[in-house]
Enzyme design. Structure first.
Site, mmCIF file in Angstrom:
data_model
loop_
_atom_site.group_PDB
_atom_site.id
_atom_site.type_symbol
_atom_site.label_atom_id
_atom_site.label_comp_id
_atom_site.label_asym_id
_atom_site.label_seq_id
_atom_site.Cartn_x
_atom_site.Cartn_y
_atom_site.Cartn_z
ATOM 1 N N GLU A 1 21.840 -1.905 12.033
ATOM 2 C CA GLU A 1 21.453 -0.995 10.945
ATOM 3 C C GLU A 1 22.610 -0.691 9.991
ATOM 4 O OE1 GLU A 1 18.596 -0.751 10.230
ATOM 5 O OE2 GLU A 1 17.467 -1.093 12.063
ATOM 6 N N HIS B 1 16.614 -4.770 2.526
ATOM 7 C CA HIS B 1 17.082 -4.354 3.852
ATOM 8 C C HIS B 1 16.335 -5.103 4.953
ATOM 9 C CE1 HIS B 1 18.630 -1.303 6.778
ATOM 10 N NE2 HIS B 1 17.504 -1.608 7.407
ATOM 11 N N GLU B 2 15.022 -5.105 4.879
ATOM 12 C CA GLU B 2 14.250 -5.759 5.945
ATOM 13 C C GLU B 2 14.478 -7.267 5.918
ATOM 14 O OE1 GLU B 2 13.303 -3.665 8.016
ATOM 15 O OE2 GLU B 2 13.389 -1.933 6.678
#
Ligand code: TRP
Ligand code: ZN
Length: 890
Positions: A322, A299-300
C-alpha cells in the site's frame, strides 16, 4: 457477526504454514439465498512441519462435506477453523463443499449481493467467508473458476484471468469458466455475476502486446466511464515508461459496484471499484472526483505489480504494497498534472491529507508503526499510517537514492522477489542494495526505524548567522514523543531538502564548509543523529532558511521563523510548497493566538496585503492561489493544541474567514469575474484551478453578503447554481449558499435533490453538503439528525452512511462536539446500530472519538461516557471493540 473473542495477532508469531495449496478449482452455483461452493484443491504438506494438522479458516459458511483424495473423512471444527488430521505426507486432493447466503451478507466481505448482482471482496479476510481455506497471503495458488447462474438475471459472469469456456445450462442457467495462470493469494480472488454493460478498448502496449480493457457498469452509467478508461490507458503507459512494468494479462477488467467498504480492490485482472471512484462525467462529478478516479484507477492498476506479482508475506507487511502503491499513484498524478506548478499543487494536497489524517492518528490511541506489531482486526489497519505515511517512507528512499537509483532499486526488487510473498525489509534491502553508495545504504538500519516506530518525529531548527565571517550554521535536532507501547524512540534518518533565501528574495548559493564548490540553490541535508550542525560559508547576508522543501519527510518542523521571514518565503521562495507552507504558518499563528487569547482574530494589514498580493499575482496559477487562500482546517488547528475546545477553534476560524471575506471583497469579486468559466468543461489542471479559485471567491462573497444583508452575491450564486454546465460549479454555488446559511439555500437544495434523484453519487453529495456546513446555533447538527429519516437515507450502503455520518462526526468538529453531548450520544447510537450490519464501517465511524482525551471539559467527560457505553456492549464486533478499547486504554 463475529463476536468479541478473537485473540491479539502478533507479528513476531509469524510461522510458515504447515501446508501449501497449489491449485484451486472452484465451482459456484449462484443463488442469493443459498449459493453452493465446491472447492477442489491440491494440497502439499510443508516438509519442514511434518505431521501437523491442517487448519482451514472459515466464517459464516455451512460445511456440507470434506473429501480427501475422493474419500469422505472425519473432521472437527475448532474456533471457527476446520481441522483435519492424519493427512497424507504427499500432495493430495482436498474437496470441500459448503453453502453461504450472499443476500444476508451485509458486511460486504466475502460473497455478497448489491443491486441484484453478485460481487466479492476478499481482502483482507473475506475468502474464508466463501470457502474453507488457508486464508493468508503467503499461500499462493493458481485458480480455475466455474460460475453457474440464471442467464436472464446475471448475463455477465466474470472471474480472474482468461475466459476459457462458456455456454448454456438447463433451467435458464448459463455458465462460464475462467482460468488465472498467475499464482495468487486468495485475497486477490474475485467473481462478479450481474446485469452489467461495458465500455471496452483494445490497446497495443510498448512491449508490442495486445490487450483488451473493459469497464463494467450498470446500464445507466455507461456515459460516465470514459475518464476511467483514459486513466487506465495512461496508467498502463506510465508504468511501462517509468519502471518498465508491462501489463501481464490479455484482459484487464474493472467493475463498478455501489455497495463497497473501501475505495477499490486490485483483484488480479478483475479490479472491483466503489462506483464513486470509477464513474465521472461533467454533469455529475466534480473536479475532485475526476482527480480521485484518475488516482484510484492508477493505484489499483499499479498493484498489478506492487502487491500482486510481489505480495505480502503476512498482513503486518501491508504497507509493502500500500505505501509503495500510494507513492506510485502520487507520482503518476504529478506526471499527469504536467507543469511544475501543477505538480506542486498535487504535492500540497497530498501533504494536507497526511497532516489532517495521519498526524492525528500518530498522536492518538490508534498510533501504530507503518508496519504494525499487533492487531485484533486487520481491517482496522487500512489506515492513513499504512497508506500515506507508508508512501512518505518510500518517497524518502526515493529522495535519498534519486530517480534513477530508485528505478534500479525497483528493478532489483522484482528480479529478486517476482512471484513471492515478502516483507517491508525485503523492499528496503533491494532499494539499498541497488544503491550501495547512497545515504540510504549507509544508514539502512536507522532508516528502517520508519517502519518500526510510531509517532511523528519533530525536527527543531536553530539558525545562527556570523556576519563577520559570513558563516551560517543550521543546527537540527530530532525527537519523537512516546506512543502506546513505545515509550522510547531512537533517531530516524530524515532527509531535509532545503535552500537559503536572502531577505530580498534571492536564492543563495549553498556552499558547505570544507568543500570546494557550491552545490547550487538546493540540497538535501540528512539528519540521522539526535542533533547535527550544518555549516554554510560565503553567505553574504543573514538568510531565511527554506527547510523541508516539497515536504521531504513526514515530520513536524519547529523553525520558529519570524513573521518577516515567513513573508519573505511566501513571496520569494523558489519552492512552491514552502511558499504555501509560509502562508499556512502565518494563518495558524494568528488562529492559535486567537484561540489562546480573546477568541477573536484581529487581522493585521500586512497579512491581508500579502494575501491580496497572492490573489492578484499576475503569474501564480489559480490552483496554487486557492490553496494559499484556504485557511488551515479546524482539525489541523486542533492538532497543534494540547487542550482542544472545538467550539473556540470554530469561532476563531469563522471570525477570520469573515474578515478575509470582507477585507478582500473587491479582490474576491475580481477573482470570481476573472476565473469563472462559461465555456465547455475539461478536467485539466488549469481549468480545475480556475474553477477552484472562482468557487472559493464565490463562497467568500456570499458569506460577506449574507452578514451585511447585501443580496447581490447571493443572487449571483443562485444564478450560477442554475446555469452551471458542470457539477463542480453547480456544487460550488450551492455550497456557497448553504455554507453562508443563506435563505435561498433551502430552495436550491430542494431543486438539486429533485434534479439528481436518480444519481446515487450526487445524492451522497447532497447529504454531505448539508452535514459539512459551518455550524451555526446547532442548526447543522439538527439537520443532519433529521436527514437520518430522509427516505433516501440508509445505513446499508457505506457511501450513503459515510456521506452523512462521517461528514458530521469526523469532518465537522463544531457540529459534532456540543456542550450538551448530543453529538456523542448520536455517535454511540449509530456505531452500535451499524455494528450489527457492517462492522468494518462501524469501526471507521468509531474512530471519530480517537481524540477525546485532548478535549477540554465538558466535552471530555461526555466523550468518555459515550465511549464507555459502546465498550460495555456484550455484542460487539472485534473491529469496533479494538477501536473503543484502545481509545479508553490508559
Ligand atoms: N487493497 C485495497 C486498496 O487498494 C484496499 C481495500 C479494498 C480493502 N477493499 C477493502 C481493504 C476491504 C480492506 C477491506 O487500497
Ligand atoms: Zn492499495
Amino acid at each position: 457477526m463475529r463476536e468479541g473473542s478473537a485473540p491479539l495477532i502478533r507479528r513476531e508469531d509469524y510461522a510458515a504454514p504447515a501446508f501449501w495449496i497449489k491449485t484451486v478449482d472452484l465451482t459456484f452455483d449462484l443463488d442469493p439465498a443459498k449459493t453452493l461452493v465446491i472447492n477442489k484443491m491440491t494440497v502439499a504438506p510443508n516438509p519442514a512441519l511434518p505431521g501437523a494438522p491442517l487448519r482451514l479458516d472459515g466464517e459464516d459458511i455451512n460445511l456440507t462435506r470434506v473429501l480427501v483424495d475422493g474419500e469422505p473423512v472425519s473432521f472437527r471444527t475448532e474456533g471457527g477453523q476446520l481441522v483435519l488430521e492424519n493427512l497424507p505426507q504427499q500432495p493430495f486432493n482436498l474437496e470441500i463443499r459448503s453453502t453461504c447466503a450472499p443476500e444476508k451478507n451485509t458486511q460486504l466481505s466475502g460473497l455478497y449481493t448489491s443491486s441484484g448482482g453478485f460481487f466479492t471482496q476478499c481482502e483482507a479476510l473475506g475468502f474464508r467467508r466463501i470457502t474453507y481455506f488457508l486464508d493468508r497471503p503467503d499461500v499462493m495458488a493458481t485458480y480455475k473458476v466455474t460460475l453457474k447462474a440464471d442467464q436472464r438475471k446475471y448475463p455477465v459472469l466474470l472471474s480472474n484471468g482468461n475466459l476459457v469456456e462458456e455456454g448454456k445450462l438447463d433451467g435458464g442457467k448459463h455458465f462460464a469458466v475462467w482460468e488465472d495462470p498467475h499464482p495468487k493469494p486468495c485475497y486477490l480472488f474475485a467473481l462478479v455475476a450481474a446485469d452489467l454493460v461495458r465500455r471496452e478498448q483494445r490497446i497495443r502496449t510498448r512491449a508490442g502486446r495486445d490487450h483488451l480493457l473493459q469497464i463494467y457498469v450498470r446500464a445507466g452509467d455507461l456515459d460516465k466511464t470514459e475518464h476511467a478508461m483514459n486513466s487506465l490507458i495512461a496508467s498502463i503507459a506510465w508504468d511501462e515508461a517509468r519502471f518498465g512494468l508491462s501489463l501481464d494479462l490479455e484482459r484487464f477488467m474493472v467493475v463498478a459496484v455501489s455497495d463497497f467498504n473501501m475505495g477499490a480492490m486490485e483483484n488480479k485482472g478483475l479490479n472491483i471499484f466503489n462506483t464513486k471512484f470509477v464513474l465521472a462525467n461533467p454533469a455529475t462529478a466534480t473536479d475532485v472526483d475526476f482527480g480521485n478516479v484518475e488516482s484510484v484507477v492508477a493505484h489499483e492498476y499499479f498493484h498489478n505489480w506492487t502487491g500482486n506479482r510481489v505480495t505480502c508475506r503476512d498482513w503486518f507487511q501491508l504497507s509493502l504494497k500500500e505505501g509503495l502503491t500510494v507513492f506510485r499513484d502520487q507520482q503518476f498524478s504529478q506526471d499527469m498534472a504536467g507543469s511544475p506548478s501543477a505538480r506542486a499543487v498535487k504535492r500540497i494536497e497530498d501533504v494536507r491529507t497526511l497532516r489532517q489524517l495521519q498526524f492525528p492518528e500518530d498522536a492518538g490511541p490508534m498510533a501504530h508503526p507503518v508496519r504494525p506489531d499487533s492487531y485484533l482486526a486487520i481491517d482496522n489497519f487500512y489506515t492513513a499510517t499504512v497508506y500515506e505515511k507508508g508512501a512518505e517512507v518510500v518517497r524518502m528512499m526515493h529522495t535519498l537514492v534519486g530517480d534513477e537509483g530508485f528505478a534500479q532499486g525497483m528493478a532489483l526488487y522484482f528480479e529478486r522477489h517476482d512471484g513471492q510473498a515478502v516483507t517491508c525489509d525485503d523492499f528496503a534491502q533491494a532499494i539499498a542494495d541497488a544503491n550501495p553508495d547512497s545515504e540510504l545504504a549507509k544508514r539502512l538500519d536507522a532508516f528502517k526505524r520508519w517502519y518500526a516506530q510510531a509517532g511523528t518525529p519533530r525536527v527543531k531548527v536553530d539558525g545562527v548567522y556570523d556576519a563577520a565571517n559570513q558563516i551560517y550554521t543550521l543546527t537540527l535536532s530530532q525527537s519523537c514523543v512516546a506512543t502506546p507501547g513505545q515509550p522510547v524512540k531512537a533517531p530516524v534518518v530524515i532527509p531535509v531538502a532545503m535552500g537559503l533565501v536572502a531577505p530580498d528574495g534571492r536564492q543563495l548559493n549553498l556552499h558547505f564548509e570544507g568543500q570546494l564548490a557550491s552545490v547550487g540553490h538546493n540540497t538535501v541535508l540528512v539528519l540521522s543523529e539526535p542533533e547535527q550542525a550544518f555549516t554554510f560559508v560565503h553567505v553574504p547576508v543573514e538568510p531565511v532558511p527554506s527547510l523541508l522543501r516539497g515536504f521531504s519527510a513526514p515530520v513536524v518542523l519547529e523553525a520558529e521563523l519570524s513573521d518577516d521571514a515567513l513573508f519573505t518565503l511566501l513571496s520569494h521562495d523558489q519552492d512552491p510548497f514552502n511558499r504555501w507552507e509560509a502562508a499556512q504558518k502565518l494563518s495558524l499563528r494568528r488562529l492559535l493566538a486567537a484561540v489562546a487569547g480573546s477568541g477573536h482574530v484581529e487581522l493585521d494589514a500586512r497579512f491581508v496585503e500579502a494575501l491580496r498580493g497572492v490573489l492578484r499575482h499576475p503569474e501564480l496559477d489559480a490552483a496554487f492561489k486557492e490553496l494559499v487562500l484556504t485557511l488551515p482546517s479546524e482539525a489541523y488547528v486542533a492538532e497543534q493544541l494540547d487542550l482542544v475546545d472545538p467550539q473556540r477553534i470554530h469561532a476563531a476560524r469563522e471570525g477570520m474567514r469573515l474578515q478575509f471575506a470582507h477585507a478582500l471583497h473587491e479582490d474576491w469579486a475580481w477573482a470570481y469575474e476573472q476565473h469563472h468559466e462559461l465555456g465547455g468543461y475539461s478536467p485539466d489542471p488549469v481549468s480545475t484551478g480556475r474553477r477552484a479559485l472562482a468557487n472559493l471567491a464565490l463562497g467568500m462573497l456570499v458569506l460577506d453578503g449574507s452578514v451585511r444583508h447585501n443580496p447581490v452575491w447571493t443572487g449571483k450564486a443562485l444564478q450560477r447554481f442554475q446555469d452551471a454546465n458542470n457539477m463542480t460549479d453547480r456544487l460550488g454555488a450551492l455550497s456557497a449558499l448553504v455554507n453562508a446559511h443563506a435563505e435561498q439555500a433551502e430552495q436550491a437544495l430542494a431543486h438539486f435533490h429533485q434534479q439528481f434523484r436518480g444519481e446515487a453519487l450526487v445524492i451522497d453529495k447532497w447529504f454531505s453538503l448539508q452535514a459539512l456546513a459551518p455550524e451555526k446555533d446547532g442548526k447543522v447538527f439538527a439537520r443532519a439528525k433529521a436527514l437520518m429519516l430522509h427516505p433516501d437515507f440508509t445505513l446499508r450502503t457505506p457511501n450513503r452512511a459515510r456521506s452523512l455520518l462521517m461528514a458530521l462526526c469526523q469532518s465537522n468538529p463544531a457540529a459534532f462536539h456540543r456542550t450538551d453531548a448530543a453529538g456523542y450520544v448520536f455517535w454511540a447510537d449509530r456505531v452500535i446500530e451499524i455494528d450489527g450490519i457492517n462492522p468494518q464501517l462501524a469501526a471507521r465511524l468509531a474512530r471519530a472519538m480517537d481524540h477525546w482525551r485532548r478535549l477540554a471539559e465538558p466535552y471530555r467527560t461526555a466523550a468518555r461516557e459515550a465511549l464507555s457505553r459502546v465498550a460495555a456492549r456484550t455484542e460487539l464486533s472485534d473491529d469496533v471493540r479494538e477501536i473503543v478499547t484502545r481509545a479508553l486504554q490508559d
